[in-house]
Design an enzyme around this catalytic site. Structure first.
Site, PDB file in Angstrom:
ATOM      1  CB  SER A   8      99.510  -8.301  49.276  1.00 20.33           C
ATOM      2  OG  SER A   8      99.913  -8.008  47.955  1.00 20.33           O
ATOM      3  CB  CYS A  70      99.346  -3.457  48.833  1.00 17.87           C
ATOM      4  SG  CYS A  70      98.165  -4.618  48.145  1.00 17.87           S
ATOM      5  CB  CYS A 182      99.244  -4.003  40.312  1.00 20.18           C
ATOM      6  SG  CYS A 182      99.756  -5.537  41.069  1.00 20.18           S
ATOM      7  CG  HIS A 184     103.432  -8.029  41.947  1.00 15.12           C
ATOM      8  ND1 HIS A 184     102.762  -7.636  43.071  1.00 15.12           N
ATOM      9  CD2 HIS A 184     104.015  -9.219  42.238  1.00 15.12           C
ATOM     10  CE1 HIS A 184     102.921  -8.551  44.011  1.00 15.12           C
ATOM     11  NE2 HIS A 184     103.676  -9.519  43.535  1.00 15.12           N
TER      12      HIS A 184
END
Ligand code: DGL
Length: 260
Positions: A8, A70, A182, A184
């Site tokens: 994303s 993602c 996730c 990140h």
């Protein structure tokens, strides 16, 4: 015939870096839907719509194997994409996600109390709990959403990310392992390791390279289709200076282009 990596935003670059490290010979196309980040707070319909647009773009760019890096898009869309979209739209393309490889890694560690930290959408989908219990019905799963973490990391505000990690860590104090669910979070895995020294932190950048290698070993019909000139293309749906700066943390010579 490239390997596509979709996220994303820019977080998926961490996974791409890991894939390239393990499998440098292939051609890669990265696509980050930065115009629509974050997915984690959007409805399932919106996430599916954006992910399908991304798949169409990557297939048009000759990706034969696409990794949805993602977690949110994997949680909400992978089943639909694999079972409904791909068979009609591009039957010779394979699409993989990040949840199953992560769950397999957690279960292989033989632990029975597993934590998961992820976005709102991933946690509400209950995909991690469902898949973990399929492999070990006796395990206990503590799944918690930390919606403030992605905005802090995207804003390059690592002091704030450290403070948020400190706030969430106690929820996982009783767990034996913690899945960073996730894309990140690998960027702040050391914060989790510092906060939870007795918990095994499962970070997707440390497992996806090996998992993809294993997949390609088992699927020679796909492996032989992939081109191997070690090319790299990095594209996003909205390019700006910030995207370039963040990407440079991970890849020295990176040039991020706006997807046509
Ligand atoms: N890439 C998303 C994930 O792994 C995090 C960012 C977002 O919310 O879009 O869940």
């Amino acid at each position: 015939m490239k390997i596509g990596v979709f996220d994303s935003g820019l977080g998926g670059l961490v996974i791409t870096k890991a894939l390239i490290k393990t499998l440098p010979q292939y051609d890669y196309l990265y696509y980050g839907d930065s115009a629509h980040l974050p997915y984690g707070d959007k409805t399932s319909g919106t996430i599916l719509n954006y992910t399908l647009q991304a798949m169409k773009y990557m297939i048009a760019q000759h990706c034969k194997l696409i990794v949805i890096a993602c977690n949110t898009a994997t949680a909400i869309t992978l089943r639909y994409i694999q079972q409904r979209f791909i068979p009609i739209y591009a039957p010779d393309v394979k699409v993989l996600g990040v949840v199953i490889p992560t769950v397999e890694t957690a279960i292989a560690q033989n632990q029975t109390h597993i934590g998961v930290i992820a976005t709102n959408a991933t946690v509400h989908s209950k995909i991690y709990t469902t898949e973990l219990l399929k492999l070990n019905p006796k395990c206990t799963v503590t799944e918690i959403a930390a919606p403030e973490l992605v905005p802090a990391i995207e804003a390059d505000d690592f002091a704030r990310a450290a403070e948020i990690t400190h706030r969430y860590a106690p929820y996982f104090g009783q767990c034996q392992s913690l899945i960073l669910g996730c894309t990140h979070y690998p960027l702040i895995k050391d914060y989790f390791r510092r906060e939870l020294p007795n918990v095994s932190i499962i970070s997707q950048d440390e497992l996806m390279g090996e998992k993809l290698q294993d997949y390609l070993r088992r699927h020679s019909e796909i492996e032989t289709m992939l081109s191997k000139s070690a090319s790299r293309e990095f594209t996003v749906s909205r390019s700006d200076c910030h995207a370039q700066q963040v990407a440079k943390i991970l890849f020295e010579d990176i040039k991020i282009c706006q997807a046509a």
